[in-house]
Design an enzyme around this catalytic site. Structure first.
Site, short mmCIF file in Angstrom:
data_model
loop_
_atom_site.label_atom_id
_atom_site.label_comp_id
_atom_site.label_asym_id
_atom_site.label_seq_id
_atom_site.Cartn_x
_atom_site.Cartn_y
_atom_site.Cartn_z
N CYS A 1 62.78 76.32 66.23
CA CYS A 1 63.03 75.42 67.37
C CYS A 1 62.23 75.81 68.61
O CYS A 1 62.06 75.00 69.52
CB CYS A 1 64.51 75.37 67.71
SG CYS A 1 65.46 74.66 66.37
N HIS B 1 65.06 72.54 74.93
CA HIS B 1 65.19 72.23 73.50
C HIS B 1 66.51 71.51 73.30
O HIS B 1 67.54 71.91 73.85
CB HIS B 1 65.14 73.51 72.67
CG HIS B 1 65.54 73.30 71.25
ND1 HIS B 1 65.00 72.30 70.48
CD2 HIS B 1 66.43 73.95 70.46
CE1 HIS B 1 65.54 72.34 69.28
NE2 HIS B 1 66.41 73.33 69.24
N ASN C 1 68.91 67.33 66.78
CA ASN C 1 68.05 68.50 66.93
C ASN C 1 66.83 68.32 66.03
O ASN C 1 66.94 68.38 64.81
CB ASN C 1 68.84 69.76 66.55
CG ASN C 1 68.02 71.04 66.70
OD1 ASN C 1 66.81 70.99 66.90
ND2 ASN C 1 68.70 72.17 66.60
N1 ACO Z 1 82.73 67.42 61.08
C1 ACO Z 1 84.02 67.72 61.22
N2 ACO Z 1 84.48 68.99 61.24
C2 ACO Z 1 83.58 69.98 61.15
C3 ACO Z 1 82.23 69.73 61.01
C4 ACO Z 1 81.79 68.40 60.99
N3 ACO Z 1 80.50 68.03 60.86
N4 ACO Z 1 81.57 70.91 60.93
C5 ACO Z 1 82.50 71.87 61.03
N5 ACO Z 1 83.73 71.32 61.16
C6 ACO Z 1 85.00 71.98 61.30
C7 ACO Z 1 84.97 73.39 60.77
O1 ACO Z 1 85.17 73.41 59.37
C8 ACO Z 1 86.12 74.02 61.52
O2 ACO Z 1 87.33 73.64 60.90
P1 ACO Z 1 88.54 74.71 60.76
O3 ACO Z 1 88.88 75.05 62.19
O4 ACO Z 1 89.54 73.92 60.04
O5 ACO Z 1 87.94 75.86 60.01
C9 ACO Z 1 86.07 73.33 62.88
O6 ACO Z 1 85.30 72.13 62.69
C10 ACO Z 1 85.40 74.16 63.96
O7 ACO Z 1 84.20 74.71 63.44
P2 ACO Z 1 83.28 75.65 64.30
O8 ACO Z 1 82.10 76.02 63.49
O9 ACO Z 1 84.09 76.71 64.94
O10 ACO Z 1 82.85 74.61 65.42
P3 ACO Z 1 82.09 74.92 66.77
O11 ACO Z 1 82.92 74.49 67.90
O12 ACO Z 1 81.50 76.29 66.80
O13 ACO Z 1 80.90 73.87 66.68
C11 ACO Z 1 78.55 73.85 66.18
C12 ACO Z 1 79.95 73.97 65.62
C13 ACO Z 1 78.39 72.48 66.79
C14 ACO Z 1 77.56 74.04 65.05
C15 ACO Z 1 78.36 74.93 67.26
O14 ACO Z 1 78.70 76.18 66.79
C16 ACO Z 1 76.94 74.98 67.76
O15 ACO Z 1 76.48 74.08 68.40
N6 ACO Z 1 76.22 76.06 67.49
C17 ACO Z 1 74.84 76.19 67.88
C18 ACO Z 1 74.03 75.52 66.85
C19 ACO Z 1 72.65 75.28 67.27
O16 ACO Z 1 72.37 74.92 68.38
N7 ACO Z 1 71.75 75.45 66.34
C20 ACO Z 1 70.42 75.14 66.54
C21 ACO Z 1 69.67 76.30 67.01
S1 ACO Z 1 68.04 75.86 67.08
C22 ACO Z 1 67.19 76.13 65.60
O17 ACO Z 1 66.42 77.03 65.54
C23 ACO Z 1 67.40 75.29 64.39
#
Ligand code: ACO
Length: 323
Positions: free
Chosen positions: A113, A250, A280
């Site tokens: 990214c 980004h 993204n």
């Molecule tokens: N739909 C519905 N529920 C979901 C989904 C989905 N798509 N995905 C996960 N859940 C559920 C999980 O299973 C979990 O359920 P549980 O509590 O019953 O176990 C719950 O939602 C919470 O999951 P978390 O992973 O704790 O959710 P979080 O609030 O951390 O959000 C996210 C997840 C959006 C991925 C967040 O962690 C994030 O934005 N992280 C950064 C990711 C990012 O920016 N990556 C790109 C980097 S750049 C690159 O180089 C590619």
């Protein structure tokens, strides 16, 4: 002194739009969950015949047209991508050929990214070192092709697309009032590899593999790393958040964008956000956002613009430039 000045910009998106509602029928997710956690409402997904090279070519052509140039005027093409058309040759060489360019050089950079930041930094070094006068820098990705479409924790986050700018050597005074790139800051730390990676590759599994991410771990590091390279850009140039006209981050996640802006005291009105429209798109996200805000007239000639990214590796970096 020589500065790398933005001479043109362009972008390209696949034809097909996929909304959060469309994804509800593919995986166990909801529009509400995706919007609340990420700010994403839709993304573009490459269809048959659309590849990283075809999208990159279209973005490159748009940037050339915007600059009033042809590929004959370029010395170098740098393509930032983690989703090349082939393991080799480089997608940049493929695009070079598609643009009818058979002189100069073309190569890919791979920093996930942060790829566009690494690409602009490389182009700036070539230009300031006198090795190139005009460089086409493209960020192009088809992440849809490396997603595990059964994994709801990752497949809802990413999209496909390409964006490009042309950097041109122009004489500057050395002051911050110069147009062009004023400073670049790059970082990487391979200790974080397991938090965001693709579980395949030519030298390990002999397959392409799928994206794997510990989302919470990435989130935990993101704001700190982003603010580190932004503060480094301010220190290097003696500027502050108040001097900025635009922050073009980004586009991974609305919460990361808002958190970073808040920590740095940058008002949200000065932040370009396109994650809602594009998802993204990895290395394509910054040039896509730049293209959006320059095309709609928000970013104007002379504006001070800060670009930043953080991604797999981890890699992270910033570019401060006067448009
Ligand atoms: N739909 C519905 N529920 C979901 C989904 C989905 N798509 N995905 C996960 N859940 C559920 C999980 O299973 C979990 O359920 P549980 O509590 O019953 O176990 C719950 O939602 C919470 O999951 P978390 O992973 O704790 O959710 P979080 O609030 O951390 O959000 C996210 C997840 C959006 C991925 C967040 O962690 C994030 O934005 N992280 C950064 C990711 C990012 O920016 N990556 C790109 C980097 S750049 C690159 O180089 C590619």
């Amino acid at each position: 002194m020589i500065r790398s000045v933005v001479r043109g910009f362009g972008a390209a998106l696949p034809k097909q739009v996929v909304t959060n509602l469309d994804l509800e029928s593919k995986v166990d997710t909801s529009d509400e969950w995706i919007v609340q956690r990420t700010g994403i409402r839709q993304r573009y997904i490459a269809g048959e015949g659309e590849t990283t090279a075809s999208l990159g070519e279209a973005a490159g052509r748009a940037a050339l047209e915007n600059a009033g140039l042809t590929s004959a005027d370029l010395d170098l093409i740098i393509v930032a991508t983690s989703t090349p058309d082939n393991t080799f040759p480089a997608t940049a060489v493929n695009i070079q050929n598609r643009l009818g360019m058979h002189h100069g050089a073309a190569f890919d950079v791979q920093a996930v990214c942060s790829g566009f930041i690494f690409g602009v930094t490389t182009a700036d070094a070539y230009i300031r070192g006198g090795l190139a006068k005009r460089v086409l820098v493209i960020g192009a990705e088809t992440f849809s092709r490396i997603l595990d479409w059964t994994d709801r924790t990752t497949c809802v986050l990413f999209g496909d697309g390409a964006g490009a700018i042309i950097l041109e050597a122009q004489e500057g005074t050395g002051a911050n009032s110069d147009r062009g790139v004023l400073t670049t800051q790059l970082r990487s730390d391979g200790a974080h590899k397991e938090k965001l990676y693709v579980d395949g590759g030519p030298s390990t599994t002999g397959t392409v593999g799928h994206l794997r991410m510990e989302g919470r771990e990435v989130f935990k590091h993101a704001v700190g790393m982003i603010t580190d390279v932004i503060e480094a850009a301010f220190t290097a140039t003696g500027t502050t958040a108040d001097d900025l006209d635009w922050l073009v981050p980004h586009q991974a996640n609305r919460r990361i964008i808002d958190g970073s802006a808040k920590k740095l005291g940058i008002p949200l009105e000065k932040v370009v956000v396109t994650v809602d429209l594009h998802g993204n798109t990895s290395a394509a996200s910054i040039p896509l956002a730049l293209n959006t805000a320059a095309a709609d007239g928000r970013i104007k000639r002379g504006d001070l613009v800060l670009l930043e990214a953080m991604g797999g590796g981890f890699t992270w970096g910033s570019v401060l430039l006067r448009w």
